[in-house]
Design a protein around this motif. Structure first.
Motif, PDB file in Angstrom:
ATOM      1  N   ILE A  33       6.930  14.108 -72.880  1.00  0.00           N
ATOM      2  CA  ILE A  33       5.778  13.909 -71.994  1.00  0.00           C
ATOM      3  C   ILE A  33       6.236  13.410 -70.625  1.00  0.00           C
ATOM      4  N   LEU A  34       7.172  12.465 -70.604  1.00  0.00           N
ATOM      5  CA  LEU A  34       7.667  11.929 -69.329  1.00  0.00           C
ATOM      6  C   LEU A  34       8.383  13.006 -68.525  1.00  0.00           C
ATOM      7  N   LEU A  35       9.288  13.743 -69.161  1.00  0.00           N
ATOM      8  CA  LEU A  35      10.043  14.753 -68.412  1.00  0.00           C
ATOM      9  C   LEU A  35       9.125  15.876 -67.927  1.00  0.00           C
ATOM     10  N   LEU A  36       8.210  16.306 -68.759  1.00  0.00           N
ATOM     11  CA  LEU A  36       7.238  17.322 -68.327  1.00  0.00           C
ATOM     12  C   LEU A  36       6.412  16.818 -67.148  1.00  0.00           C
ATOM     13  N   SER A  37       6.014  15.575 -67.202  1.00  0.00           N
ATOM     14  CA  SER A  37       5.216  14.994 -66.116  1.00  0.00           C
ATOM     15  C   SER A  37       6.027  14.896 -64.830  1.00  0.00           C
ATOM     16  N   MET A  38       7.321  14.549 -64.950  1.00  0.00           N
ATOM     17  CA  MET A  38       8.187  14.493 -63.769  1.00  0.00           C
ATOM     18  C   MET A  38       8.340  15.876 -63.138  1.00  0.00           C
ATOM     19  N   ILE A  39       8.498  16.889 -63.985  1.00  0.00           N
ATOM     20  CA  ILE A  39       8.610  18.259 -63.488  1.00  0.00           C
ATOM     21  C   ILE A  39       7.325  18.666 -62.771  1.00  0.00           C
ATOM     22  N   ALA A  40       6.188  18.426 -63.426  1.00  0.00           N
ATOM     23  CA  ALA A  40       4.898  18.807 -62.846  1.00  0.00           C
ATOM     24  C   ALA A  40       4.610  18.040 -61.557  1.00  0.00           C
ATOM     25  N   ASP A  41       4.952  16.743 -61.519  1.00  0.00           N
ATOM     26  CA  ASP A  41       4.699  15.947 -60.325  1.00  0.00           C
ATOM     27  C   ASP A  41       5.637  16.314 -59.178  1.00  0.00           C
ATOM     28  N   THR A  42       6.741  16.981 -59.487  1.00  0.00           N
ATOM     29  CA  THR A  42       7.610  17.497 -58.425  1.00  0.00           C
ATOM     30  C   THR A  42       7.051  18.807 -57.894  1.00  0.00           C
ATOM     31  N   TYR A  63      14.895  11.145 -64.821  1.00  0.00           N
ATOM     32  CA  TYR A  63      14.386  10.968 -66.187  1.00  0.00           C
ATOM     33  C   TYR A  63      15.343  10.127 -67.022  1.00  0.00           C
ATOM     34  N   VAL A  64      16.636  10.384 -66.909  1.00  0.00           N
ATOM     35  CA  VAL A  64      17.632   9.628 -67.679  1.00  0.00           C
ATOM     36  C   VAL A  64      17.614   8.157 -67.273  1.00  0.00           C
ATOM     37  N   TYR A  91      19.962  10.773 -72.782  1.00  0.00           N
ATOM     38  CA  TYR A  91      20.922  11.672 -72.146  1.00  0.00           C
ATOM     39  C   TYR A  91      20.846  13.101 -72.686  1.00  0.00           C
ATOM     40  N   ASN A  92      20.005  13.333 -73.675  1.00  0.00           N
ATOM     41  CA  ASN A  92      19.903  14.680 -74.236  1.00  0.00           C
ATOM     42  C   ASN A  92      19.385  15.689 -73.219  1.00  0.00           C
ATOM     43  N   ALA A  93      18.598  15.232 -72.266  1.00  0.00           N
ATOM     44  CA  ALA A  93      18.058  16.142 -71.249  1.00  0.00           C
ATOM     45  C   ALA A  93      19.164  16.791 -70.431  1.00  0.00           C
ATOM     46  N   GLN A  94      20.316  16.127 -70.333  1.00  0.00           N
ATOM     47  CA  GLN A  94      21.441  16.683 -69.576  1.00  0.00           C
ATOM     48  C   GLN A  94      22.124  17.825 -70.325  1.00  0.00           C
TER      49      GLN A  94
END
Length: 309
Positions: free
Chosen positions: A143-152, A191-192, A198-201
């Motif tokens: 949810i956080l990473l998706l929100s960061m992407i959308a807010d960018t 996000y990290v 760190y899995n997002a990397q």
């Protein structure tokens, strides 16, 4: 077969035209490049690039479908000046092989009625695509990473959830669109820092997402993207990507269920896109330069030029 024969003749004629015209330009370029500085080399390369685009505009009028595009992409242009002082090679790939992550947010100018105090909604098909990938790579706070992407991608400064608007913490952070894989990596880094996950990397962002294309060409879709959007084709990914021999102009003959077809349509996957990415390398005995650029075969527009010296 007749269609492919016509496509081959058109493309051979195109390459011959480009090569003949550029050979003349290269001779002129060769004389200009003798006893010059690196700065002047870059200037002359830029002039040569502009001349090439003019030639390309005239020579690619008949590249307007999947067959001619297929052959065009298979035939790089490479040549050297008579005295071997200047060498030029030019190649193209489809620029419509990945899902454009900037389409994850609905068009803010959409006629849909929405609460002006609520964030611009996400397009469900794109959201599902990203969520699926994040699940595969065990990203803990999707949810956080998706929100960061959308807010960018959106151009306001309203947080979807606490900590999701990177521009509030970093005024120099660009938003309104995700411009490149480096920009995407900045989001992942933020996000990290926020999540310590760190899995997002580990997500191959460069292989799964585009940042410029308006559509995805099924005939040139990347293997990684096809893996995530069409589960029923996972046993035959090579057949439709790296080892593809047939040009498709519809879903006929492709073993996809109705639900997947709807998903592909929503993700902008079509069977021909005029968007290509070109790479031009110009080198002399002393200097070299690489010019990468996006080119639309239909509109003849050049964009996203990157120069590496």
């Amino acid at each position: 077969m007749k269609r492919k024969g016509i496509a081959l003749l058109i493309t051979i004629a195109l390459v011959a035209t480009i090569t003949a015209l550029l050979t003349v330009s290269t001779g002129i370029l060769d004389n200009s490049f003798k006893r010059i500085s690196n700065k002047l080399f870059l200037i002359q390369s830029n002039i040569f690039f502009n001349d090439f685009i003019t030639i390309l505009n005239d020579a690619t009028n008949d590249v307007n479908d999947s067959d001619t595009l297929d052959i065009f992409l298979m035939l790089p242009v490479a040549f050297a000046s008579e005295h071997k002082d200047i060498a030029v090679d030019i190649s193209f790939v489809s620029d419509a092989s990945k899902i454009n992550i900037n389409n994850i947010v609905e068009d803010s100018n959409s006629s849909k009625k929405r609460d002006p105090y609520e964030p611009i909604p996400l397009v469900r098909a794109y959201e599902s695509y990203v969520e699926h990938i994040l699940s595969i790579y065990n990203v803990s706070d999707k949810i956080l990473l998706l929100s960061m992407i959308a807010d960018t991608v959106d151009d306001d400064l309203d947080e979807r959830i606490p900590g999701s608007e990177i521009a509030l913490a970093d005024p120099l952070f660009s938003q309104g669109s995700i411009y490149s894989v480096k920009h995407m990596e900045q989001i992942v880094e933020a996000y990290v820092r926020e999540s310590r996950d760190y899995n997002a990397q580990q997500v191959p962002w460069k292989d799964l997402f585009g940042f410029r294309n308006t559509a995805v060409d099924f005939n040139h879709i990347s293997q990684d993207v096809l893996y995530h959007v069409a589960p029923e084709l996972q046993e035959s990914l090579d057949y439709y990507t790296t080892e593809r021999e047939e040009v498709y102009d519809s879903y006929d003959g492709i073993p996809l269920n109705a639900e997947t077809k709807v998903q592909l349509d929503t993700l902008g996957i079509d069977f021909y896109s005029p968007e290509v990415r070109g790479s031009m390398n110009i080198s002399s005995s002393d200097y070299s330069v690489e010019i990468e650029f996006s080119y639309n075969l239909k509109t003849k527009e050049v964009s996203h030029i990157e120069i590496t010296n």
